[in-house]
Structure formats: structure tokens, C-alpha cells
Design a protein around this motif. Structure first.
Motif, PDB file in Angstrom:
ATOM      1  N   HIS A 152      28.067 -11.911 -15.216  1.00 38.31           N
ATOM      2  CA  HIS A 152      26.706 -13.022 -15.329  1.00 38.31           C
ATOM      3  C   HIS A 152      27.142 -14.160 -15.500  1.00 38.31           C
ATOM      4  CE1 HIS A 152      24.379  -9.414 -13.770  1.00 38.31           C
ATOM      5  NE2 HIS A 152      24.382  -8.867 -14.785  1.00 38.31           N
ATOM      6  N   LEU A 153      27.726 -14.046 -16.718  1.00 37.90           N
ATOM      7  CA  LEU A 153      28.170 -15.542 -17.388  1.00 37.90           C
ATOM      8  C   LEU A 153      29.062 -16.411 -16.061  1.00 37.90           C
ATOM      9  CD1 LEU A 153      29.053 -14.544 -20.895  1.00 37.90           C
ATOM     10  CD2 LEU A 153      27.198 -16.058 -20.244  1.00 37.90           C
ATOM     11  N   LEU A 154      29.824 -15.926 -15.482  1.00 40.55           N
ATOM     12  CA  LEU A 154      30.840 -16.570 -14.699  1.00 40.55           C
ATOM     13  C   LEU A 154      29.814 -17.002 -13.367  1.00 40.55           C
ATOM     14  CD1 LEU A 154      33.444 -17.296 -13.947  1.00 40.55           C
ATOM     15  CD2 LEU A 154      33.805 -14.949 -12.700  1.00 40.55           C
ATOM     16  N   SER A 155      28.875 -16.079 -13.043  1.00 42.05           N
ATOM     17  CA  SER A 155      28.181 -16.455 -11.800  1.00 42.05           C
ATOM     18  C   SER A 155      27.098 -17.357 -12.024  1.00 42.05           C
ATOM     19  CB  SER A 155      27.685 -15.110 -11.039  1.00 42.05           C
ATOM     20  OG  SER A 155      26.895 -14.443 -11.834  1.00 42.05           O
ATOM     21  N   SER A 156      26.723 -17.714 -13.325  1.00 41.65           N
ATOM     22  CA  SER A 156      25.936 -18.607 -13.771  1.00 41.65           C
ATOM     23  C   SER A 156      26.677 -19.951 -14.015  1.00 41.65           C
ATOM     24  CB  SER A 156      25.277 -18.251 -15.199  1.00 41.65           C
ATOM     25  OG  SER A 156      24.413 -16.905 -15.063  1.00 41.65           O
ATOM     26  N   ILE A 178      22.727  -0.040 -16.578  1.00 46.64           N
ATOM     27  CA  ILE A 178      21.488  -0.513 -15.598  1.00 46.64           C
ATOM     28  C   ILE A 178      21.245  -1.787 -15.995  1.00 46.64           C
ATOM     29  CG2 ILE A 178      19.544  -0.148 -14.404  1.00 46.64           C
ATOM     30  CD1 ILE A 178      20.120   2.844 -15.113  1.00 46.64           C
ATOM     31  N   GLY A 179      20.929  -2.031 -17.480  1.00 44.60           N
ATOM     32  CA  GLY A 179      20.470  -3.139 -18.110  1.00 44.60           C
ATOM     33  C   GLY A 179      21.516  -4.535 -17.889  1.00 44.60           C
ATOM     34  N   ALA A 180      22.812  -4.038 -18.101  1.00 45.82           N
ATOM     35  CA  ALA A 180      24.153  -4.821 -18.070  1.00 45.82           C
ATOM     36  C   ALA A 180      24.065  -5.303 -16.759  1.00 45.82           C
ATOM     37  CB  ALA A 180      25.209  -4.257 -18.479  1.00 45.82           C
ATOM     38  N   ARG A 181      23.956  -4.688 -15.695  1.00 40.25           N
ATOM     39  CA  ARG A 181      24.339  -4.805 -14.234  1.00 40.25           C
ATOM     40  C   ARG A 181      23.181  -5.865 -13.787  1.00 40.25           C
ATOM     41  NH1 ARG A 181      25.742   0.369 -13.560  1.00 40.25           N
ATOM     42  NH2 ARG A 181      23.843   0.922 -12.511  1.00 40.25           N
ATOM     43  N   ASN A 182      21.904  -5.500 -14.042  1.00 36.51           N
ATOM     44  CA  ASN A 182      20.390  -6.227 -13.776  1.00 36.51           C
ATOM     45  C   ASN A 182      20.439  -7.530 -14.518  1.00 36.51           C
ATOM     46  OD1 ASN A 182      20.559  -4.274 -11.682  1.00 36.51           O
ATOM     47  ND2 ASN A 182      18.911  -3.199 -12.672  1.00 36.51           N
ATOM     48  N   ALA A 183      21.305  -7.627 -15.577  1.00 40.72           N
ATOM     49  CA  ALA A 183      20.888  -9.001 -16.790  1.00 40.72           C
ATOM     50  C   ALA A 183      19.662  -8.518 -17.237  1.00 40.72           C
ATOM     51  CB  ALA A 183      21.345 -10.180 -16.132  1.00 40.72           C
ATOM     52  N   LEU A 207      22.950 -16.276 -23.580  1.00 40.71           N
ATOM     53  CA  LEU A 207      22.157 -14.983 -23.813  1.00 40.71           C
ATOM     54  C   LEU A 207      21.093 -14.868 -22.665  1.00 40.71           C
ATOM     55  CD1 LEU A 207      22.151 -14.630 -27.644  1.00 40.71           C
ATOM     56  CD2 LEU A 207      23.780 -14.092 -25.923  1.00 40.71           C
ATOM     57  N   ASN A 208      20.449 -15.921 -22.321  1.00 39.74           N
ATOM     58  CA  ASN A 208      19.376 -15.835 -21.566  1.00 39.74           C
ATOM     59  C   ASN A 208      19.832 -15.260 -19.894  1.00 39.74           C
ATOM     60  OD1 ASN A 208      17.177 -16.580 -22.845  1.00 39.74           O
ATOM     61  ND2 ASN A 208      17.399 -18.693 -22.396  1.00 39.74           N
ATOM     62  N   VAL A 209      21.162 -15.473 -19.777  1.00 38.88           N
ATOM     63  CA  VAL A 209      21.583 -14.996 -18.263  1.00 38.88           C
ATOM     64  C   VAL A 209      22.059 -13.385 -18.489  1.00 38.88           C
ATOM     65  CG1 VAL A 209      22.241 -17.383 -17.632  1.00 38.88           C
ATOM     66  CG2 VAL A 209      24.135 -15.702 -18.654  1.00 38.88           C
ATOM     67  N   LEU A 210      22.006 -12.991 -19.622  1.00 38.17           N
ATOM     68  CA  LEU A 210      22.499 -11.506 -19.716  1.00 38.17           C
ATOM     69  C   LEU A 210      21.150 -10.443 -20.079  1.00 38.17           C
ATOM     70  CD1 LEU A 210      25.424 -12.248 -22.488  1.00 38.17           C
ATOM     71  CD2 LEU A 210      25.622 -11.985 -20.014  1.00 38.17           C
ATOM     72  N   GLY A 211      20.187 -11.103 -20.567  1.00 41.05           N
ATOM     73  CA  GLY A 211      19.218 -10.175 -21.216  1.00 41.05           C
ATOM     74  C   GLY A 211      17.717 -11.114 -20.801  1.00 41.05           C
ATOM     75  N   LYS A 212      16.619 -10.059 -20.776  1.00 45.53           N
ATOM     76  CA  LYS A 212      15.419 -10.644 -20.819  1.00 45.53           C
ATOM     77  C   LYS A 212      14.507 -10.871 -22.123  1.00 45.53           C
ATOM     78  CE  LYS A 212      13.230  -5.938 -19.836  1.00 45.53           C
ATOM     79  NZ  LYS A 212      13.776  -5.630 -21.183  1.00 45.53           N
ATOM     80  N   LYS A 213      15.239 -10.045 -23.217  1.00 50.31           N
ATOM     81  CA  LYS A 213      14.599 -10.089 -24.459  1.00 50.31           C
ATOM     82  C   LYS A 213      15.538 -10.363 -25.563  1.00 50.31           C
ATOM     83  CE  LYS A 213      11.139  -9.302 -27.496  1.00 50.31           C
ATOM     84  NZ  LYS A 213       9.963 -10.016 -27.704  1.00 50.31           N
ATOM     85  N   ILE A 214      15.451 -11.744 -26.027  1.00 49.94           N
ATOM     86  CA  ILE A 214      16.323 -11.987 -27.097  1.00 49.94           C
ATOM     87  C   ILE A 214      15.650 -12.010 -28.532  1.00 49.94           C
ATOM     88  CG2 ILE A 214      18.032 -13.406 -27.877  1.00 49.94           C
ATOM     89  CD1 ILE A 214      18.141 -14.175 -24.633  1.00 49.94           C
ATOM     90  N   THR A 215      16.034 -11.398 -29.364  1.00 53.28           N
ATOM     91  CA  THR A 215      15.308 -11.224 -30.810  1.00 53.28           C
ATOM     92  C   THR A 215      16.051 -11.375 -31.900  1.00 53.28           C
ATOM     93  OG1 THR A 215      13.618  -9.617 -29.648  1.00 53.28           O
ATOM     94  CG2 THR A 215      13.550 -10.008 -32.189  1.00 53.28           C
ATOM     95  N   HIS A 216      15.744 -12.444 -32.623  1.00 54.69           N
ATOM     96  CA  HIS A 216      16.225 -12.696 -33.889  1.00 54.69           C
ATOM     97  C   HIS A 216      15.902 -11.633 -34.947  1.00 54.69           C
ATOM     98  CE1 HIS A 216      17.371 -14.900 -37.852  1.00 54.69           C
ATOM     99  NE2 HIS A 216      18.542 -14.704 -37.192  1.00 54.69           N
ATOM    100  N   VAL A 217      16.561 -11.076 -35.716  1.00 55.65           N
ATOM    101  CA  VAL A 217      15.930  -9.957 -36.590  1.00 55.65           C
ATOM    102  C   VAL A 217      16.339 -10.076 -38.182  1.00 55.65           C
ATOM    103  CG1 VAL A 217      15.674  -8.145 -35.086  1.00 55.65           C
ATOM    104  CG2 VAL A 217      17.521  -8.198 -35.833  1.00 55.65           C
TER     105      VAL A 217
END
Ligand code: NAP
Length: 310
Positions: free
Chosen positions: A30-34, A137-142, A162-172
Motif C-alpha cells: 500500500h505504501l508503494l502504490s501510494s 483481510i484488514g492488511a490487504r484492504n488497508a 499510516l493513513n494509507v494502511l488503516g482506517k482508525k489510528i489511535t494514540h493511546v
């Protein structure tokens, strides 16, 4: 010496990705294709081939990769593996430059993440523990959930990646907090997997159709990702990973060891850890974590009927 055949634009930060297994290969892709310039390394070089054909650059070692990159991702199996990739021979620490940001997507012990941060900070390297949830599945679908521990301002710097890898990014929280949250996630995942296994064998042996039971209860209070995603696979006779049981066992042991360090008692988690350790011990660790149903099948002398076995 690093062998770069591709000219990167001056303004592009160069991204490195170490660990191209089930998760890492999809995420690096995903990083590459972005459009981000991407350098990769994997212990088994052949797994990089597909990415190299799409324009990624191969590095001969983690040290060589780190020397070329502004942001270094790592995604390998366990705590000892991450430490080896960073601090071992030709490891990241031997090439990394001050100012680099290191993002560890692996699921490891919180103590491991803190050690990495403490050892790399004096070298001017900022570290984020950023384990993920959402499966292959989440990795493949970003669509991954990415749970981040470390400095919040550093996270904001790398959020575009990180935005191109996932839909929810949370600092904890601070260093290691991402891994604590991920262990908490795995406590819930294991509970769901074991409950799913028990309810299907329970329904079948007591005379109800497990497929119909799952369909019915997954519309009610028991609804969950595990019943959505894993139950149909088990009912189709599919037990290949996905997420290997050996990795689930590793994560359960992280949860139990962290609980022990804080003098906590987690009785259900302790039981689920034993079940996953048992699955690994009987040689089924390379099956999916949902294949924990085989332990319940053995205890009840009842094999889940699949579409094929009907
Ligand atoms: P995987 O398919 O088994 O891949 C493991 C990767 O780690 C491979 O690239 C492997 O290299 C590398 N590796 C292992 N030990 C190493 C070492 N000592 N030195 C160098 N490289 C090493 O595992 P995965 O499913 O991608 O999981 C990776 C991480 O993500 C784990 O921490 C896992 O718990 C976590 N995770 C997985 C999932 C999932 O659904 N699969 C979901 C969330 C989180 P080789 O190719 O040479 O073996």
C-alpha cells in the motif's frame, strides 16, 4: 553497499519496510502504490519479489535499509525477532541516522517496545510502537486499526503513511502503550474465538444446525467480528491462516506476562492461553487462530460438520 537503481525525488521521504510476511507484504504494498519511495528487506528474500517488480528497492540488510530511509517500518513475528532485526548483526541500529522515525507494526511485549525506545533515543531516533488489528483481510484492504504508543507529535509526522494502511489510528499513550492496547485486544479476540468454537460444537452436539445458530445470534447481542469473518470459514472447512495460532499463543503469553508483572489475575485469559499453547504443542500452530475449535472438538468427541462433510 546499498544498490539503488531508482532516482528518488529530493522532497520525498524514503520509507523502509522490514518484514514481508502476511501483514508486512500487504502493508508495504500500500505504501508503494501510494507513491512513497520504498526500500524493503526480508529475511527470506524471495518474499520481496512481487514488491520489487512493482518498483520497491531491495536492501541487503536492515542496516543498509536504515541508512537510506527517513522512516523505517518493522513487522516481524515476536519480541526477540524485532530486537534481532534492530540490534543484531547488520541490524537497523548499525545504519540508522539521527532524525529517523522507527515504527514497529509487530505485536510484541510492551517491555520490548520500551527497551527499543530507550536504546535508540540516545542515537536521535524516535520510536513508535504501532501494532495493528484487523487481520490479513484488514492488511490487504488497508482497513487496519493501528494503535500507537510513543510521542504524539511524532505520530502526527508519520500519520500520512499510516493513513494509507488503516482506517482508525489511535494514540493511546507513551512508549509501550500501543502494545498494551494490542494485548488487551488479543484478550478479547481469544475470548471470541474460544466462545465461537464452544457455541458451534455445543449447538451441533445438542441437535441444532451451527450455521443457522450463528446466523441467528450474529444479529443479536452476541454479534462480533469473529462470527462475521471466522464462522463462515470454519463452516466451509477452512482452517488455514489468516492469523496463525502460534502468533495468537505468543500474544496471549504477552498478555499473561504483562498481567503478572502488575500482579493482576486474568482467569479467563489464563485458560485461553493454555488452550492456544496446547494447540501449538500438538503441532497445530500453523493453522488459523479460529482452528482452536479443534481443541473443543477433541474434548467433546464431536467434529464440526462442514459443507464438504455434509
Ligand atoms: P508471518 O506471515 O509469519 O511473517 C513473519 C515475518 O517476520 C516474516 O517476514 C519473517 O521472515 C519475519 N521474521 C520472523 N522472525 C524473524 C527474525 N528473527 N529475523 C528477521 N525476520 C523475521 O506473520 P504475520 O502474520 O505477517 O505477522 C507479523 C506480525 O504482525 C506479528 O507480530 C503478528 O502477531 C502481527 N499481526 C498479525 C496479524 C495477522 O492476521 N496475520 C494481525 C495483526 C497483527 P521470513 O519471511 O524470512 O520468515
Amino acid at each position: 553497499m546499498y544498490n539503488c537503481t531508482k532516482e528518488f525525488k529530493m522532497q520525498d521521504k524514503v520509507i523502509g519496510y522490514i518484514g514481508l510476511g502476511t501483514m508486512g507484504s500487504a502493508m508495504a504494498g500500500h505504501l508503494l502504490s501510494s507513491g512513497f519511495p520504498l526500500v524493503v528487506w526480508n529475511r527470506t528474500a524471495s518474499k520481496a519479489q512481487a514488491l520489487l517488480e512493482k518498483g520497491a528497492i531491495w536492501a541487503e540488510s536492515p542496516a543498509v535499509l536504515a541508512a537510506q530511509c527517513d522512516v523505517v517500518f518493522i513487522n516481524v513475528s515476536d519480541t526477540k525477532d524485532v530486537l534481532e532485526v534492530i540490534f543484531g548483526e547488520n541490524g537497523v541500529a548499525q545504519g540508522i541516522r539521527p532524525g529517523t522515525i522507527l515504527i514497529d507494526n509487530s505485536t510484541i511485549a510492551p517491555t520490548g517496545s520500551r527497551e527499543i525506545d530507550e536504546r535508540l533515543a540516545p542515537m536521535g531516533v524516535r520510536c513508535l510502537d504501532a501494532p495493528v488489528s484487523g487481520g490479513d483481510i484488514g492488511a490487504r484492504n488497508a482497513t487496519l486499526t493501528i494503535i500507537v504508543g510513543g510521542d504524539e507529535a511524532t505520530l502526527e509526522e508519520v500519520r500520512p503513511y499510516l493513513n494509507v494502511l488503516g482506517k482508525k489510528i489511535t494514540h493511546v499513550g507513551g512508549s509501550g502503550a500501543g502494545q498494551i492496547a494490542k494485548a488487551a485486544n488479543q484478550i478479547m479476540v481469544a475470548a471470541q474465538m474460544v466462545a465461537e468454537a464452544e457455541l458451534m460444537i455445543f449447538a451441533q452436539k445438542a441437535g441444532a444446525d451451527p450455521a443457522k445458530v450463528v446466523e441467528a445470534i450474529n444479529a443479536g447481542a452476541a454479534q462480533c467480528w469473529t462470527l462475521d469473518v471466522k464462522a463462515p470459514k470454519l463452516l466451509n472447512g477452512e482452517r488455514e491462516p489468516g492469523f496463525k495460532a502460534t502468533l495468537q499463543a505468543k500474544d496471549m503469553n504477552i498478555a499473561v506476562e504483562t498481567a503478572r508483572a502488575y500482579h493482576m489475575n486474568l482467569p479467563a485469559t489464563a485458560l485461553h492461553t493454555q488452550l492456544y499453547n496446547g494447540m501449538v504443542a500438538i503441532g497445530e500452530g500453523n493453522l488459523d487462530n479460529s482452528a482452536i475449535i479443534s481443541m473443543i472438538e477433541v474434548m467433546n468427541g464431536e467434529k464440526l460438520k462442514t459443507k464438504e462433510s455434509d
